[in-house]
Scaffold this active site. Sequence first.
Site, PDB file in Angstrom:
ATOM      1  CG  ASN A 236      -8.077  -4.177   0.852  1.00  0.00           C
ATOM      2  OD1 ASN A 236      -7.381  -3.203   1.125  1.00  0.00           O
ATOM      3  ND2 ASN A 236      -7.591  -5.401   0.801  1.00  0.00           N
TER       4      ASN A 236
ATOM      5  CG  HIS B 152      -1.977  -1.045   1.221  1.00  0.00           C
ATOM      6  ND1 HIS B 152      -3.239  -0.865   0.711  1.00  0.00           N
ATOM      7  CD2 HIS B 152      -1.945  -2.328   1.668  1.00  0.00           C
ATOM      8  CE1 HIS B 152      -3.944  -1.982   0.860  1.00  0.00           C
ATOM      9  NE2 HIS B 152      -3.177  -2.892   1.431  1.00  0.00           N
TER      10      HIS B 152
ATOM     11  CG  HIS C 233      -2.735  -1.164  14.985  1.00  0.00           C
ATOM     12  ND1 HIS C 233      -2.700  -2.476  14.558  1.00  0.00           N
ATOM     13  CD2 HIS C 233      -2.516  -1.197  16.327  1.00  0.00           C
ATOM     14  CE1 HIS C 233      -2.484  -3.258  15.595  1.00  0.00           C
ATOM     15  NE2 HIS C 233      -2.374  -2.522  16.672  1.00  0.00           N
TER      16      HIS C 233
ATOM     17  CE1 TYR D 217      -2.466  -2.531   8.291  1.00  0.00           C
ATOM     18  CE2 TYR D 217      -2.505  -4.720   9.241  1.00  0.00           C
ATOM     19  CZ  TYR D 217      -2.823  -3.859   8.211  1.00  0.00           C
ATOM     20  OH  TYR D 217      -3.473  -4.324   7.101  1.00  0.00           O
TER      21      TYR D 217
HETATM   22 FE1  HDE Z   1      -2.741  -4.783   5.347  1.00  0.00          FE
HETATM   23  N1  HDE Z   1      -0.897  -4.071   5.818  1.00  0.00           N
HETATM   24  N2  HDE Z   1      -2.148  -6.646   5.820  1.00  0.00           N
HETATM   25  N3  HDE Z   1      -4.505  -5.569   4.696  1.00  0.00           N
HETATM   26  N4  HDE Z   1      -3.328  -2.988   4.802  1.00  0.00           N
HETATM   27  C1  HDE Z   1      -0.491  -2.804   5.686  1.00  0.00           C
HETATM   28  O1  HDE Z   1       0.719  -1.602   7.338  1.00  0.00           O
HETATM   29  C2  HDE Z   1      -1.070  -6.945   6.538  1.00  0.00           C
HETATM   30  C3  HDE Z   1      -4.874  -6.874   4.685  1.00  0.00           C
HETATM   31  C4  HDE Z   1      -4.577  -2.618   4.400  1.00  0.00           C
HETATM   32  O2  HDE Z   1      -3.138   3.562   4.063  1.00  0.00           O
HETATM   33  C5  HDE Z   1       0.858  -2.554   6.295  1.00  0.00           C
HETATM   34  O3  HDE Z   1       1.297   0.543   7.834  1.00  0.00           O
HETATM   35  C6  HDE Z   1      -1.025  -8.348   6.830  1.00  0.00           C
HETATM   36  C7  HDE Z   1      -6.271  -7.011   4.449  1.00  0.00           C
HETATM   37  C8  HDE Z   1      -4.592  -1.227   4.048  1.00  0.00           C
HETATM   38  O4  HDE Z   1      -1.529   3.313   5.532  1.00  0.00           O
HETATM   39  C9  HDE Z   1       1.222  -3.925   6.887  1.00  0.00           C
HETATM   40  C10 HDE Z   1      -2.125  -8.878   6.224  1.00  0.00           C
HETATM   41  C11 HDE Z   1      -6.743  -5.742   4.300  1.00  0.00           C
HETATM   42  C12 HDE Z   1      -3.296  -0.768   4.260  1.00  0.00           C
HETATM   43  C13 HDE Z   1       0.019  -4.759   6.526  1.00  0.00           C
HETATM   44  C14 HDE Z   1      -2.831  -7.809   5.599  1.00  0.00           C
HETATM   45  C15 HDE Z   1      -5.624  -4.852   4.440  1.00  0.00           C
HETATM   46  C16 HDE Z   1      -2.537  -1.891   4.733  1.00  0.00           C
HETATM   47  C17 HDE Z   1       1.863  -1.918   5.372  1.00  0.00           C
HETATM   48  C18 HDE Z   1      -2.549 -10.328   6.173  1.00  0.00           C
HETATM   49  C19 HDE Z   1      -8.157  -5.291   3.990  1.00  0.00           C
HETATM   50  C20 HDE Z   1      -2.765   0.623   4.016  1.00  0.00           C
HETATM   51  C21 HDE Z   1       2.067  -0.501   5.845  1.00  0.00           C
HETATM   52  C22 HDE Z   1      -2.774 -10.876   7.420  1.00  0.00           C
HETATM   53  C23 HDE Z   1      -9.103  -5.627   5.026  1.00  0.00           C
HETATM   54  C24 HDE Z   1      -2.987   1.500   5.198  1.00  0.00           C
HETATM   55  C25 HDE Z   1       1.338  -0.421   7.090  1.00  0.00           C
HETATM   56  C26 HDE Z   1      -2.507   2.904   4.904  1.00  0.00           C
HETATM   57  C27 HDE Z   1      -1.190  -1.815   5.102  1.00  0.00           C
HETATM   58  C28 HDE Z   1      -0.086  -6.034   6.909  1.00  0.00           C
HETATM   59  C29 HDE Z   1      -4.005  -8.002   4.833  1.00  0.00           C
HETATM   60  C30 HDE Z   1      -5.771  -3.437   4.319  1.00  0.00           C
HETATM   61  C31 HDE Z   1       2.505  -4.533   6.417  1.00  0.00           C
HETATM   62  C32 HDE Z   1       0.053  -9.050   7.627  1.00  0.00           C
HETATM   63  C33 HDE Z   1      -7.080  -8.318   4.412  1.00  0.00           C
HETATM   64  C34 HDE Z   1      -5.780  -0.426   3.535  1.00  0.00           C
HETATM   65  O5  HDE Z   1       1.347  -3.864   8.276  1.00  0.00           O
END
Ligand code: HDE
Length: 709
Positions: free
Chosen positions: A160, A87, A351, A374
């Site tokens: 999402n 992202h 988070h 997060y």
């Molecule tokens: Fe994320 N995701 N994600 N994700 N995600 C991040 O956090 C993660 C998932 C989502 O505008 C990271 O600060 C794991 C689903 C958004 O700053 C990180 C898993 C959904 C954003 C991370 C998922 C999301 C992130 C990267 C699987 C929709 C952007 C930078 C278990 C429900 C937020 C950060 C923003 C960002 C981890 C799966 C949505 C790496 C481990 C499912 C919108 O922490």
Amino acid sequence: MAQNAAAQQPAAIAAAATPIADKAQDLAHETTVDAGQALTSNQGLKIADNQNTLRAGPRGPALLEDQLFREKMTAFDHERIPERVVHARGAAAHGVFETYASQAAITRAGFLGAGGKKTPVFVRFSTVAGSRGSADTARDVRGFAVKFYTDEGNYDLVGNNIPVFFIQDAIKFPDLIHAAKPEPDREIPQASTAHDTFWDFISLVPESTHMVMWIMSDRALPRSYAMMEGFGVHSFRLTNAQGTSRLVKFHWKPLKGVHGLAWDEAQKLAGKDPDFHRRDLADAIATGDFPEWELGVQVVEEADANRFGFDLLDSTKLLPEEIVPVRPIGKMTLNRNPDNYFAETEQVAFHTGNLVPGIDVTEDPLLQGRMFSYVDTQLTRLGGPNFHEIPINRALAPVHNMNRDGFHRQTIAKGRVNYEPSSIDVPPIREVPAANGGFVTAQVPVAGVKVRHRSETFADHYSQATLFWQSQTPPEQQHIVEALQFELGKLTVPAVRARMLSNLVNVDRELATRVAAVLGVAVPAASPRNGNKRYAPSPALSMIARANPKSVVGRKVAILATDGVDGDGLQAVKAMLVRAGVMVKVLAPHLGSLWSAGGTPVAVDELIVTTPSLVFDAVFVAAGADSVAALRASGDAIDYVREAFRHAKPLGALADGAGLLAAAGISTTGAKVPGVSVASQPAELSQGFIADMTMHRHWDRAVKSALAA
Ligand code: HDE
């Protein structure tokens, strides 16, 4: 002294306990306006010369003692922070969430507790795979992350624009992202899933099939952030004051309807205007066309988690709206652009663990992993444990605890007591019981043996992929087929392509057959399906079936004209469109003004060659014999309307303006081509061109016509 301090404490606590109602007001303390001010160093020293380094004589070497040069260059050298690991590319806006009516029956969350209650929000939209400098229009999921600055602390709904996910367990997330991001040997391709490693992973992980259907659909190519749905994806928990908890799925429904781009258009936009979505968001807010969404909930009793033929803890499944309707509970309006991209959009940290009383997580194994990731990633990205103090992340609710020190600490916590319990400060910092607003985890029973094992209730990987395919209208199905042909057609490892067809045939034989038609691969037999649940098609899953054909507010129209234009006609057309809320630009082969057949010159907004049809929703050709003749002789003008036609956009003309459409091979006589209309007078626009625009796109037009761009 000690007694004095104690006497002053209650007043201080009372003052601090009043939350600031407005995030803009909170951020205002941090903003600085530099215009017209004296140039200074970081220490406030006024600087006399910002043009020349200190050197030994005019032609001599630079001197190490030049502290002003060193400070400036050091700040510059450290301007960048690591981009988000996923992202990375995003755009954001401030706004407000207003609750429609008290939801106290299902949750004790204060911000949902009263009709008319307003809560400031900050929302960041993003693509997932591309790096920070990649294009907005890549085929990808869009992040839809909302931070509510509630009176009870920050609540983040980090969702999402697609309601399901690729994988069921967080332990596979690093593998998924490694496979999707550019391949590690040459770091190619940027912001694209059309490569071997992505499809290799997908073809070996059948649970991803449902999500793949969504990203191959036009959901992955939104026309605008304001025209996307948002989803919390996981089931969350709502708990009311009586302690009763229920499962909930969150939905954001855009009031502008859900609309997509054409794939060819999205690819071209990536070159011509890579900032297409962030520009659209910022422009809309700047002109007062505020994006709006309703927040909706599907609420299910805890005991029903497995009642629907799939497990509500499985994030590769959705709960069809026809089975449990989405009930709107409030509206979000984005009404203010950030002042500074880095300070706000880049530094914001979301988070899933930022919860408020009355909202909690579930045992979904994907969500459980997110609860760790997060903050972990933000510790690196934002350089230490104090990023909650960065203005955009700071809660409006008062913050008092014993967390101390660490890199970049801003708060100056007074006194000797940085522990609890303590008797030295009176009254001491204290816990808050649930009855007075303290957070308590939902009281749900859990028990089990430690295992690394997926529940059998997660085993059906195809039924909902089939549901999605069967719920699409014919043009939407065609787009999915073409997307799969494109992506799989780019692969260099034939075995991956073949394995993907084995997955697709389990979704639907006709889908697999149509995809295989251009890939030169035989359609394999379907494998026995796990679960084999059959769903009734869900119209809510189709963008077209749920289009919102009412309003054209905020749409962008290009009017093509040149010297000799019927100026009065053009002004009348423009006035009608502006009255309907449309943003209109006059485009011509030259800037300045056009001489008009009617006498009044017409101002030109943009050149035809610099502002492609890609950035407009519809194209209109003005009348006037000399203007039309010149445009008919211009390859640029002919390509302009052809490209708009190919992308299924409404096309209109006034009177002899139809000549340009005819020169481009677009029929304006005989049977009506969907979305093409010619008006003999401007007044006819409302029944013709403007009515066609309410449909947004005319996908039923033969897309692969002889006019393919
Ligand atoms: Fe994320 N995701 N994600 N994700 N995600 C991040 O956090 C993660 C998932 C989502 O505008 C990271 O600060 C794991 C689903 C958004 O700053 C990180 C898993 C959904 C954003 C991370 C998922 C999301 C992130 C990267 C699987 C929709 C952007 C930078 C278990 C429900 C937020 C950060 C923003 C960002 C981890 C799966 C949505 C790496 C481990 C499912 C919108 O922490």
